[in-house]
Design a protein around this motif. Structure first.
Motif, PDB file in Angstrom:
ATOM      1  N   ILE A   9      15.872  -4.905  21.637  1.00 38.23           N
ATOM      2  CA  ILE A   9      16.402  -3.997  22.652  1.00 38.23           C
ATOM      3  C   ILE A   9      17.258  -4.810  23.621  1.00 38.23           C
ATOM      4  N   GLN A  10      18.408  -4.269  23.986  1.00 38.70           N
ATOM      5  CA  GLN A  10      19.294  -4.955  24.927  1.00 38.70           C
ATOM      6  C   GLN A  10      18.626  -5.074  26.291  1.00 38.70           C
ATOM      7  N   GLN A  11      18.740  -6.264  26.866  1.00 46.35           N
ATOM      8  CA  GLN A  11      18.113  -6.538  28.155  1.00 46.35           C
ATOM      9  C   GLN A  11      18.652  -5.602  29.236  1.00 46.35           C
ATOM     10  N   ASN A  12      17.749  -5.149  30.095  1.00 43.66           N
ATOM     11  CA  ASN A  12      18.048  -4.253  31.220  1.00 43.66           C
ATOM     12  C   ASN A  12      18.507  -2.861  30.796  1.00 43.66           C
ATOM     13  N   THR A  13      18.341  -2.515  29.522  1.00 43.21           N
ATOM     14  CA  THR A  13      18.662  -1.174  29.035  1.00 43.21           C
ATOM     15  C   THR A  13      17.580  -0.763  28.037  1.00 43.21           C
ATOM     16  N   SER A  14      17.734   0.409  27.500  1.00 46.34           N
ATOM     17  CA  SER A  14      16.823   0.826  26.438  1.00 46.34           C
ATOM     18  C   SER A  14      17.569   0.928  25.106  1.00 46.34           C
ATOM     19  N   LYS A  15      18.779   0.305  25.054  1.00 49.50           N
ATOM     20  CA  LYS A  15      19.605   0.371  23.853  1.00 49.50           C
ATOM     21  C   LYS A  15      19.026  -0.510  22.753  1.00 49.50           C
ATOM     22  N   LYS A  16      18.767   0.105  21.590  1.00 47.23           N
ATOM     23  CA  LYS A  16      18.249  -0.621  20.438  1.00 47.23           C
ATOM     24  C   LYS A  16      19.419  -1.213  19.667  1.00 47.23           C
TER      25      LYS A  16
END
Length: 70
Positions: A31-38
């Motif tokens: 998961i991208q840091q500081n987001t919830s993007k996988k």
């Protein structure tokens, strides 16, 4: 042959060893840091302790890798 003319058979066993190996399944989610993007397409190299061979896995559309039977 026995005294009665019949064949005499028997079975003898040598040492018998059983090794039970534990195997594990590994799941990684990127998961991208500081987001919830996988993140898809991220490559991981998985090497077990004491092993020389590695497995190369790439995250799927859900940002996951599954490695079975480690």
């Amino acid at each position: 042959m026995t005294d009665n003319g019949k064949y005499d058979t028997y079975t003898a066993s040598d040492k018998l060893g059983v090794m039970i190996a534990k195997q594990y399944n590994l799941e990684i989610e990127k998961i991208q840091q500081n987001t919830s993007k996988k993140l898809q397409g991220i490559t991981f190299k998985i090497t077990e302790d004491g092993e020389e061979d590695s497995k190369i896995k790439v995250t799927n559309a859900n940002g996951k890798i599954v490695a079975n039977g480690l």
